[in-house]
Design a protein around this motif. Sequence first.
Motif, short mmCIF file in Angstrom:
data_model
loop_
_atom_site.label_atom_id
_atom_site.label_comp_id
_atom_site.label_asym_id
_atom_site.label_seq_id
_atom_site.Cartn_x
_atom_site.Cartn_y
_atom_site.Cartn_z
N THR A 72 0.84 -1.20 0.00
CA THR A 72 0.00 0.00 0.00
C THR A 72 0.86 1.24 0.00
O THR A 72 0.59 2.22 -0.72
CB THR A 72 -0.92 0.01 1.23
N GLN A 73 1.94 1.25 0.80
CA GLN A 73 2.78 2.43 0.92
C GLN A 73 3.62 2.69 -0.33
O GLN A 73 4.20 3.77 -0.46
CB GLN A 73 3.68 2.31 2.16
N THR A 74 3.70 1.74 -1.23
CA THR A 74 4.39 1.97 -2.51
C THR A 74 3.45 2.61 -3.53
O THR A 74 3.87 2.88 -4.66
CB THR A 74 4.93 0.66 -3.10
N GLY A 75 2.19 2.81 -3.17
CA GLY A 75 1.21 3.35 -4.11
C GLY A 75 0.52 2.30 -4.94
O GLY A 75 -0.10 2.61 -5.96
N ALA A 76 0.58 1.03 -4.52
CA ALA A 76 -0.02 -0.05 -5.29
C ALA A 76 -1.54 0.05 -5.30
O ALA A 76 -2.16 0.60 -4.39
CB ALA A 76 0.40 -1.40 -4.70
N VAL A 77 -2.14 -0.51 -6.35
CA VAL A 77 -3.59 -0.62 -6.50
C VAL A 77 -3.95 -2.10 -6.36
O VAL A 77 -3.31 -2.96 -6.97
CB VAL A 77 -4.05 -0.07 -7.86
N PHE A 78 -4.99 -2.39 -5.56
CA PHE A 78 -5.39 -3.78 -5.28
C PHE A 78 -6.64 -4.12 -6.09
O PHE A 78 -7.66 -3.44 -5.99
CB PHE A 78 -5.64 -3.95 -3.79
#
Length: 604
Positions: free
Chosen positions: A272-278
């Motif tokens: 999440t903290q890397t800017g990922a989209v789930f």
Amino acid sequence: MNAPRTPWVPVGEPVDAPDAPYAPPVPVAHAAVHAAAPRIPGNDYGVLPAPVLGAWEPRLPVSVVIPARGGQDRLDLTLAALAAQTYPAHLLEVIVVDDGSAPPLRLPEIAPERTRIVPGAPGRRGIAWALETGTAVADGEVIHRMDADIVSYREHVEAHMRWHHLAGYLVVLGTLRFTAMTGTPPTPAEVQIAVAKDKADSLFTEDPEHGHDWIVELVAAHRGFRGAPSSLLHRVHVGATVSLPAALLKEAGGLDTSLRLGEDTELGYRLTQTGAVFVPDAEALSWHLGTTTAMRRPADVRRHNDPFIADRVPYRRHLRTDAGRQWLVPYVDVVVDARGASFEDVRASADGALASSLPDVHVTLAGPWASPAGERHEPVGGPLDDPLLDLRLLRGQYAHDGRVSFVERVPPTSAPAPFRLVCPAGWVPGTESLAMLVERAEQDDEGLLLVALDEDESGVLAARLERTSAVARARRVAREGESLDDVIAELHGATWLDAESWRLRPAARAYPYWATNRNREAVRWRAAAESRAREAERAQRQIAALKAELKELRAAAAKGRRDTVRWKEKAEQRRLEAVALRQARQRSLLGRAARGLRRLTEGS
């Protein structure tokens, strides 16, 4: 004597960091922006044009990594299903990591063409270590983690991979159907044939008692997870079947190999903290053979995981309620640049942040610390005339405070901390400022809050509350020369606030509010709170007594009303009896008079 444990060291260039028994996996800072990366606002993956299964051309290689210990029979079924996938065989490799099986696992007859079994590292057991071993030797651009008791549907891998061809920062999650495995299980050949003919549905009977209903509800509650807030994204990162780019996994820091359970949840948080989209994909179907440990022993799993997750995932606020604790990963990292600032101004900002009502705050002081640390000779004019005196005083003030770190340069983000407050030296956040700002950011999942502090001819001086995931996303997709703040505002939202409402004050005005012994103040406020609690208890007892007395008075009043009505009824009855008696007496007198008159008349 052992060195004190540093709870957390920010990404960047820490100076003289003491040895620690464990540090969280360090995310890799982005080397450059990615001009071709598509822009996804929040977690709204729906803006991507996902192709229809079977109607697109795959090109990315994928490595399916399966950690396994024992369970050869179920592994055979897992590999048989993977041998019947629609994803091109030349782009699919399978790596089974044998995590200490006895006897060792063997490669079955039915398996994808490019399947191999690798042994786990000696002396390093557990899912996290097995996954690290497997990903280290994987060739694919995408890592698809899969458990060794999964029977995937025909288009399972393809459903995952269609998303990874659209953007390089997606985490795709499959959909599990659980089976109790009653009766005789199918053979690997039967599994391969059924999956190849798109009849995986017929292989097992779904278990009505078990399933990931909580994931289904969570996804449905947030528009297919497209509207999910940042603090919830990691919750759906279940490791049974999940895929992500290998570069993204490396960027997040890989698996936390110190964890025996809950490693998927913790990794999901750092992703999440890397800017990922789930992306939970309902078409990426698979069977889960039997139940999970979390289903069989939920209380034991929670008891085991809570201490480790509390230390590493600040979003789990309900796990961080213990007073006086320090945590491995802070909730808010407060960054103060000490360059050119006085000792007093930097100290005011740092101490104000450390006195926050939030229990998990870290302070990062940026400055040229290598210079004062490296010069051991006596400065010209003595220590009081040292040109680096302010830096030396700051090092002396906070060198042994585990909540404070020193860095040469401010890192791009404060990952893995979810929030960062960049506070100009000499401005002091109030006790509730950080909690108020974070709460404000969480209301609308905003990426940036700007607190206007002062203004002059050069512009507006502002403090910045940055959401780590929003900054990471903006750096990932921003075009060359584009303002990161503009990208954050576009994808996550940004708002300007005023300093007074959010209780940020210059040091000269704030000094009386924070210049006290913090522990003594905490004791004083705790004592005051306990006193108020005792007063509240006394008031509650008095209220209860008054209510009881009022109840008695009401009962007495009701009895009085009933008595009054009864006496009124009796009085009315007596009055009616008296009237009747008078009337009877009158009738009796009239009768005697009439009879006497008749006798007189008759005698005459």
